[in-house]
Scaffold this motif. Sequence first.
Motif, PDB file in Angstrom:
ATOM      1  N   VAL A  12       0.866  -1.172   0.000  1.00 49.17           N
ATOM      2  CA  VAL A  12       0.000   0.000   0.000  1.00 49.17           C
ATOM      3  C   VAL A  12       0.905   1.225   0.000  1.00 49.17           C
ATOM      4  CG1 VAL A  12      -1.812   1.247   1.236  1.00 49.17           C
ATOM      5  CG2 VAL A  12      -1.765  -1.267   1.307  1.00 49.17           C
ATOM      6  N   PHE A  13       0.632   2.148  -0.909  1.00 49.29           N
ATOM      7  CA  PHE A  13       1.443   3.357  -0.996  1.00 49.29           C
ATOM      8  C   PHE A  13       0.567   4.506  -1.469  1.00 49.29           C
ATOM      9  CE2 PHE A  13       1.950   0.626  -4.664  1.00 49.29           C
ATOM     10  CZ  PHE A  13       1.601   1.463  -5.721  1.00 49.29           C
ATOM     11  N   SER A  14       1.080   5.711  -1.365  1.00 48.88           N
ATOM     12  CA  SER A  14       0.275   6.875  -1.719  1.00 48.88           C
ATOM     13  C   SER A  14       0.148   7.010  -3.237  1.00 48.88           C
ATOM     14  CB  SER A  14       0.872   8.152  -1.125  1.00 48.88           C
ATOM     15  OG  SER A  14       2.003   8.562  -1.848  1.00 48.88           O
ATOM     16  N   ARG A  15      -1.017   7.462  -3.653  1.00 48.77           N
ATOM     17  CA  ARG A  15      -1.225   7.724  -5.078  1.00 48.77           C
ATOM     18  C   ARG A  15      -0.281   8.834  -5.530  1.00 48.77           C
ATOM     19  NH1 ARG A  15      -6.709   9.735  -8.135  1.00 48.77           N
ATOM     20  NH2 ARG A  15      -6.639  11.296  -6.492  1.00 48.77           N
ATOM     21  N   GLU A  16      -0.022   9.783  -4.656  1.00 47.01           N
ATOM     22  CA  GLU A  16       0.892  10.876  -4.958  1.00 47.01           C
ATOM     23  C   GLU A  16       2.295  10.351  -5.301  1.00 47.01           C
ATOM     24  OE1 GLU A  16       1.051  14.984  -2.810  1.00 47.01           O
ATOM     25  OE2 GLU A  16       2.335  13.599  -1.703  1.00 47.01           O
ATOM     26  N   LEU A  17       2.745   9.306  -4.599  1.00 46.19           N
ATOM     27  CA  LEU A  17       4.042   8.694  -4.892  1.00 46.19           C
ATOM     28  C   LEU A  17       4.040   8.107  -6.302  1.00 46.19           C
ATOM     29  CD1 LEU A  17       6.879   7.724  -3.996  1.00 46.19           C
ATOM     30  CD2 LEU A  17       5.755   5.673  -3.091  1.00 46.19           C
ATOM     31  N   LEU A  18       2.965   7.445  -6.684  1.00 43.51           N
ATOM     32  CA  LEU A  18       2.870   6.870  -8.021  1.00 43.51           C
ATOM     33  C   LEU A  18       2.867   7.970  -9.078  1.00 43.51           C
ATOM     34  CD1 LEU A  18       2.602   4.377  -9.798  1.00 43.51           C
ATOM     35  CD2 LEU A  18       0.122   4.483  -9.442  1.00 43.51           C
ATOM     36  N   VAL A  19       2.152   9.051  -8.830  1.00 46.30           N
ATOM     37  CA  VAL A  19       2.135  10.184  -9.764  1.00 46.30           C
ATOM     38  C   VAL A  19       3.554  10.693  -9.986  1.00 46.30           C
ATOM     39  CG1 VAL A  19       1.407  12.590 -10.070  1.00 46.30           C
ATOM     40  CG2 VAL A  19      -0.234  10.893  -9.256  1.00 46.30           C
ATOM     41  N   ALA A  20       4.275  10.921  -8.908  1.00 43.91           N
ATOM     42  CA  ALA A  20       5.642  11.423  -9.005  1.00 43.91           C
ATOM     43  C   ALA A  20       6.549  10.416  -9.713  1.00 43.91           C
ATOM     44  CB  ALA A  20       6.193  11.752  -7.620  1.00 43.91           C
ATOM     45  N   GLY A  21       6.366   9.138  -9.403  1.00 47.06           N
ATOM     46  CA  GLY A  21       7.224   8.098  -9.952  1.00 47.06           C
ATOM     47  C   GLY A  21       7.076   7.872 -11.441  1.00 47.06           C
ATOM     48  N   LEU A  22       5.997   8.343 -12.033  1.00 49.48           N
ATOM     49  CA  LEU A  22       5.840   8.194 -13.477  1.00 49.48           C
ATOM     50  C   LEU A  22       6.729   9.162 -14.259  1.00 49.48           C
ATOM     51  CD1 LEU A  22       2.024   7.545 -13.922  1.00 49.48           C
ATOM     52  CD2 LEU A  22       3.899   5.955 -14.328  1.00 49.48           C
ATOM     53  N   THR A  23       7.181  10.241 -13.605  1.00 54.02           N
ATOM     54  CA  THR A  23       7.987  11.230 -14.322  1.00 54.02           C
ATOM     55  C   THR A  23       9.421  11.350 -13.806  1.00 54.02           C
ATOM     56  OG1 THR A  23       7.149  13.001 -12.895  1.00 54.02           O
ATOM     57  CG2 THR A  23       5.988  12.614 -14.975  1.00 54.02           C
ATOM     58  N   GLU A  24       9.663  10.893 -12.553  1.00 47.11           N
ATOM     59  CA  GLU A  24      11.002  10.990 -11.983  1.00 47.11           C
ATOM     60  C   GLU A  24      11.150   9.950 -10.877  1.00 47.11           C
ATOM     61  OE1 GLU A  24      11.056  14.997 -10.493  1.00 47.11           O
ATOM     62  OE2 GLU A  24       9.725  14.529  -8.839  1.00 47.11           O
ATOM     63  N   SER A  25      12.368   9.700 -10.468  1.00 47.15           N
ATOM     64  CA  SER A  25      12.580   8.762  -9.361  1.00 47.15           C
ATOM     65  C   SER A  25      11.879   9.298  -8.126  1.00 47.15           C
ATOM     66  CB  SER A  25      14.073   8.585  -9.077  1.00 47.15           C
ATOM     67  OG  SER A  25      14.687   7.914 -10.147  1.00 47.15           O
ATOM     68  N   ALA A  26      11.137   8.411  -7.453  1.00 44.02           N
ATOM     69  CA  ALA A  26      10.354   8.844  -6.295  1.00 44.02           C
ATOM     70  C   ALA A  26      10.314   7.738  -5.259  1.00 44.02           C
ATOM     71  CB  ALA A  26       8.930   9.207  -6.728  1.00 44.02           C
ATOM     72  N   GLY A  27      10.343   8.146  -4.000  1.00 46.07           N
ATOM     73  CA  GLY A  27      10.244   7.207  -2.902  1.00 46.07           C
ATOM     74  C   GLY A  27      11.582   7.024  -2.212  1.00 46.07           C
ATOM     75  N   VAL A  28      11.529   6.994  -0.894  1.00 47.60           N
ATOM     76  CA  VAL A  28      12.742   6.776  -0.108  1.00 47.60           C
ATOM     77  C   VAL A  28      12.535   5.650   0.893  1.00 47.60           C
ATOM     78  CG1 VAL A  28      13.632   9.121  -0.338  1.00 47.60           C
ATOM     79  CG2 VAL A  28      12.081   8.587   1.542  1.00 47.60           C
ATOM     80  N   GLY A  29      11.371   5.050   0.886  1.00 44.50           N
ATOM     81  CA  GLY A  29      11.061   4.002   1.851  1.00 44.50           C
ATOM     82  C   GLY A  29      11.015   2.627   1.218  1.00 44.50           C
ATOM     83  N   ASP A  30       9.987   1.873   1.576  1.00 41.19           N
ATOM     84  CA  ASP A  30       9.851   0.484   1.136  1.00 41.19           C
ATOM     85  C   ASP A  30       9.405   0.345  -0.313  1.00 41.19           C
ATOM     86  OD1 ASP A  30      10.518  -0.188   3.717  1.00 41.19           O
ATOM     87  OD2 ASP A  30       8.451  -0.594   4.331  1.00 41.19           O
ATOM     88  N   VAL A  31       8.825   1.407  -0.882  1.00 40.37           N
ATOM     89  CA  VAL A  31       8.351   1.380  -2.268  1.00 40.37           C
ATOM     90  C   VAL A  31       8.981   2.563  -3.003  1.00 40.37           C
ATOM     91  CG1 VAL A  31       6.337   1.470  -3.784  1.00 40.37           C
ATOM     92  CG2 VAL A  31       6.141   0.356  -1.559  1.00 40.37           C
TER      93      VAL A  31
END
Length: 133
Positions: free
Chosen positions: A49-68
């Motif tokens: 389970v992760f934030s939709r905001e993280l997925l939005v960011a991850g589609l255009t640039e490296s995103a996330g510093v935790g488990d996902v």
Amino acid sequence: MTTEAIHAELVALYDGSTPVRSRWSYRGDHPYTVVAAFQTDREHWVEWVFSRELLVAGLTESAGVGDVRFSPIEEGGMRILIVEIESPEGYALLELDHQSVADFLGATEKMVPLGGEDEHFDVDALIDELTRV
């Protein structure tokens, strides 16, 4: 409040070659989160389970510093979304078709526009759930 849900089945590649089935879900009554479940064997799925905001960011640039973590790349003329998931039990690097994930995200945005999550979130129900002991 929107109680609809969106589901998508996507095939990921583990180690660049082993196919892994995944089920992606988004619920209008949980507008801030996305659930991705990855099949590890015939009967077992691991759910993240992760934030939709993280997925939005991850589609255009490296995103996330935790488990996902997400990273978009282009390889051999194909756009790929790298998904890294990590827990005390292990680590996996998966490759997904970028457009398939973008299409899933687009469907979530039609249900609950980005920035409009608070209009679909029942904070009173969450408080009731958390205080029910």
